[in-house]
Scaffold this active site. Structure first.
Site, PDB file in Angstrom:
ATOM      1  N   SER A 185      -0.580  -9.678   2.584  1.00 30.98           N
ATOM      2  CA  SER A 185      -0.505  -9.032   4.036  1.00 30.98           C
ATOM      3  C   SER A 185      -1.658  -9.002   5.138  1.00 30.98           C
ATOM      4  O   SER A 185      -2.220  -9.418   4.456  1.00 30.98           O
ATOM      5  CB  SER A 185      -0.663  -6.951   3.740  1.00 30.98           C
ATOM      6  OG  SER A 185      -0.861  -6.754   5.395  1.00 30.98           O
TER       7      SER A 185
ATOM      8  N   LYS B  68       2.308  -3.331  -2.573  1.00 32.23           N
ATOM      9  CA  LYS B  68       1.987  -3.870  -0.669  1.00 32.23           C
ATOM     10  C   LYS B  68       3.458  -3.713  -0.913  1.00 32.23           C
ATOM     11  O   LYS B  68       3.272  -3.440   0.768  1.00 32.23           O
ATOM     12  CB  LYS B  68       2.369  -5.914  -1.671  1.00 32.23           C
ATOM     13  CG  LYS B  68       3.375  -6.144   0.048  1.00 32.23           C
ATOM     14  CD  LYS B  68       1.995  -6.406   1.002  1.00 32.23           C
ATOM     15  CE  LYS B  68       1.873  -7.355   2.017  1.00 32.23           C
ATOM     16  NZ  LYS B  68       3.394  -6.902   2.792  1.00 32.23           N
TER      17      LYS B  68
ATOM     18  N   HIS C 240       2.441  -0.681   0.904  1.00 32.10           N
ATOM     19  CA  HIS C 240       1.649  -0.929   2.354  1.00 32.10           C
ATOM     20  C   HIS C 240       2.305  -0.705   3.320  1.00 32.10           C
ATOM     21  O   HIS C 240       1.952  -0.268   4.596  1.00 32.10           O
ATOM     22  CB  HIS C 240       0.948  -1.575   2.136  1.00 32.10           C
ATOM     23  CG  HIS C 240       0.089  -2.868   3.321  1.00 32.10           C
ATOM     24  ND1 HIS C 240       0.886  -3.427   4.025  1.00 32.10           N
ATOM     25  CD2 HIS C 240      -0.804  -2.775   4.000  1.00 32.10           C
ATOM     26  CE1 HIS C 240       0.233  -3.649   5.293  1.00 32.10           C
ATOM     27  NE2 HIS C 240      -0.126  -3.541   4.690  1.00 32.10           N
ATOM     28  N   ASN C 241       3.634  -1.484   3.021  1.00 30.38           N
ATOM     29  CA  ASN C 241       4.026  -1.912   4.451  1.00 30.38           C
ATOM     30  C   ASN C 241       5.467  -0.656   4.866  1.00 30.38           C
ATOM     31  O   ASN C 241       5.563  -0.184   5.950  1.00 30.38           O
ATOM     32  CB  ASN C 241       5.320  -2.667   3.436  1.00 30.38           C
ATOM     33  CG  ASN C 241       4.929  -4.423   3.633  1.00 30.38           C
ATOM     34  OD1 ASN C 241       3.798  -3.788   3.566  1.00 30.38           O
ATOM     35  ND2 ASN C 241       5.986  -5.282   3.818  1.00 30.38           N
TER      36      ASN C 241
ATOM     37  N   GLU D  79       3.426   1.245   6.418  1.00 29.95           N
ATOM     38  CA  GLU D  79       2.810   0.567   7.959  1.00 29.95           C
ATOM     39  C   GLU D  79       4.110   0.957   8.516  1.00 29.95           C
ATOM     40  O   GLU D  79       3.914   0.916   9.900  1.00 29.95           O
ATOM     41  CB  GLU D  79       3.573  -1.341   7.525  1.00 29.95           C
ATOM     42  CG  GLU D  79       3.514  -1.964   8.995  1.00 29.95           C
ATOM     43  CD  GLU D  79       3.683  -3.580   8.077  1.00 29.95           C
ATOM     44  OE1 GLU D  79       2.993  -4.131   7.413  1.00 29.95           O
ATOM     45  OE2 GLU D  79       4.725  -3.945   8.726  1.00 29.95           O
TER      46      GLU D  79
HETATM   47  C1  6PG Z   1       2.530  -7.790   5.979  1.00 27.49           C
HETATM   48  C2  6PG Z   1       3.743  -7.305   7.246  1.00 27.49           C
HETATM   49  C3  6PG Z   1       4.918  -8.470   5.800  1.00 27.49           C
HETATM   50  C4  6PG Z   1       5.868  -8.175   6.897  1.00 27.49           C
HETATM   51  C5  6PG Z   1       6.509  -6.931   7.520  1.00 27.49           C
HETATM   52  C6  6PG Z   1       7.321  -6.841   8.382  1.00 27.49           C
HETATM   53  O1  6PG Z   1       1.631  -7.027   5.237  1.00 27.49           O
HETATM   54  O2  6PG Z   1       1.707  -8.438   6.165  1.00 27.49           O
HETATM   55  O3  6PG Z   1       4.076  -6.475   6.757  1.00 27.49           O
HETATM   56  O4  6PG Z   1       5.049  -8.277   5.314  1.00 27.49           O
HETATM   57  O5  6PG Z   1       5.662  -8.486   8.215  1.00 27.49           O
HETATM   58  O6  6PG Z   1       7.573  -7.382   5.976  1.00 27.49           O
HETATM   59  O7  6PG Z   1       8.527  -6.497   8.412  1.00 27.49           O
HETATM   60  P1  6PG Z   1       9.762  -5.870   8.714  1.00 27.49           P
HETATM   61  O8  6PG Z   1      10.042  -6.670   9.446  1.00 27.49           O
HETATM   62  O9  6PG Z   1      10.435  -4.747   7.837  1.00 27.49           O
HETATM   63  O10 6PG Z   1       9.455  -4.618  10.059  1.00 27.49           O
END
Ligand code: 6PG
Length: 477
Positions: free
Chosen positions: A128, A182, A185-186, A189
């Protein structure tokens, strides 16, 4: 010279990881389906370290010292399987394939098992931090075997971000554990972004503030307990003015949020594990709702309450209340995410250390924040914590925030401003702390129409009531 590590798939994430490795003194073999990308990387960044550009898969494999370490940075799904199938036949016992993409953990489990049977290590690794993170230090979540981590760990740790000297990389657990973490984590996010967006929407439409003023508020919040990368970039985005029109950038962007799928996976997995991750689910649904252009168009004329922006002293309190609501909702969203990791660990037999996960999320990743250090401390204090909400520090902070939180949710409802993240987080909190839930009534309904049975509070056993009979007699089943 043989390379000690290789990267195949040199789109921006792969390229930046390769550069990061080279900058740390590693000799990095490079490979890409179209060799042009490899050549471009060497031409542009060759002076950053030692690269070994290769053309064919065989050349790439031959350039690596044994046991070989190949980092695969291609699209999740079919392309990842294709690359594995291309390289696996060329590898030997003990070689390691590291998948640094956003793979679904179930795919990682399947691939790990298949490659293990062929004598190879497959290390599904969450990475990430976006492009910048990949180059300057991401947060790294490797799964796979202990044995593979013993030789990969030092390299990954070397290129990861660090917070006060502690690297943002740790072995998460076997097979799919890294990609599972991970994924969550997303999901977190998504939830965090949605909550920040709701705070913005309330500041804008309940208080009538302009984006530039709201940017200042976020900048101010970023000096306190909400200090985080996401708040920092929110202030930047809100402060940005569109060059073409002179309008706030946020006003010229189409209000339909897209998604690549990791948030959805987090919710699908939570549903299967039976973990209520309502904050993440609301965030995923909010993106879907925003994207439903035709539906929104059809519904745009539906009546709502009159909205007069709040002014004066009440406005002062509301801004502060929104900060409290954001903080409390954020605690809920993270608590739910950590519970999902806990449930995944139990389901798949992964010995995941939740405190270690919080520790490696303090830097490098998208949700990096001062807050993660509080989560680390909570799990250090009690590794078996049932929910972050019962940790002493968080419990106290949420207690102090709750009046504001309730008032913000009420204000949003009164003014007709959608706040699904704030309000569902509050409902979750209230449901968790309830002495009695109406689930007892649901059990009664189920027993009535389907003889689905229930349990009693006063004695053990399983019971059914004969609802259709005159005396509604109960018997034990
Ligand atoms: C990270 C982000 C990366 C990505 C996401 C965006 O941890 O660096 O999460 O994995 O930017 O996948 O997700 P979306 O396009 O689904 O918003």
């Amino acid at each position: 010279d043989q390379a000690n590590i290789g990267v195949t798939g040199l789109a921006v994430m792969g390229r930046n990881l390769a550069r990061n490795l080279a900058r740390h003194g590693h000799t990095v073999a490079l490979h890409n389906r179209h060799q042009q990308r490899t050549d471009d990387l060497v031409a542009q960044f060759g002076d950053e370290g030692t690269f070994v550009p290769t053309g064919s898969a065989a050349e790439f494999v031959a350039a690596l010292e044994r046991p070989r370490k190949l980092i695969v940075m291609v699209k999740a799904g079919g392309p990842t399987d294709a690359v594995i199938e291309e390289f696996a036949p060329l590898l030997e016992d003990g070689d390691m394939i590291v998948d640094g993409g956003n793979a679904h953990f179930a795919d990682t489990r399947r691939r790990e098992k298949a490659l293990r049977e062929r004598g190879l290590h497959f290390v599904g690794t969450g990475v990430s931090g976006g492009e910048e993170g990949a180059l300057h230090g991401p947060s790294i979540m490797p799964g796979g075997s202990r044995e593979a981590y013993a030789s990969l760990g030092p390299i990954l740790t070397d290129i990861a971000a660090d917070v006060d000297g502690t690297p943002c990389c740790t072995h998460i657990g076997p097979d799919g554990a890294g990609h599972f973490v991970k994924m969550v984590h997303n999901g977190i996010e998504y939830a965090d972004m949605q909550l920040i967006a709701e705070a913005y929407d309330l500041l804008r439409h309940a208080l009538g503030l302009e984006p530039a003023q709201i940017a200042d508020i976020f900048r101010d919040w970023n000096t306190g307990r909400l200090d985080s990368y996401l708040i920092e970039i929110t202030a930047q985005v809100l402060g940005h003015v569109d060059a073409a029109t002179g309008r706030p950038f946020v006003d010229v962007v189409v209000d339909q949020a897209e998604q690549k799928g990791t948030g959805r996976w987090t919710v699908q997995t939570a549903l299967e594990l039976g973990v209520p991750t309502t904050g993440i689910a609301e965030a995923v649904f909010a993106r879907s709702l925003s994207g439903g252009a035709a539906l929104r168009e059809a519904a745009r004329g539906l009546p709502g309450p009159a909205r007069a922006p709040i002014t004066g002293a009440a406005a002062e309190t509301l801004a502060a209340d929104i900060e409290q609501a954001l903080y409390a909702s954020k605690v809920v969203a993270y608590a739910q995410g950590f519970n999902e990791i806990q449930a995944g660990a139990a389901e798949y037999d992964w010995p995941i250390d939740l405190g270690a996960v919080a520790t490696i999320w303090r830097g490098g990743c998208i949700i990096r924040a001062a807050f993660l250090d509080d989560i680390r401390a909570a799990y250090a204090n009690d590794p078996a914590l049932p929910t972050l909400l019962t940790d002493g520090g968080f419990a106290e902070a949420v207690r102090d925030a709750q009046d504001s939180w309730r008032s913000v949710v009420a204000t949003a409802a009164r003014l007709g401003i959608p706040a699904p993240g704030f309000s569902s987080a509050l409902s979750y909190y209230d449901a968790l702390r309830a002495q009695r839930l109406p689930a007892a009534l649901v059990q009664g309904q189920r027993d009535y129409f389907g003889a689905h049975t229930y349990q009693r509070v006063d004695r053990p056993g399983t019971f059914h009531t004969e609802w259709a009979t005159r005396d509604a007699a109960e018997h034990e089943v």
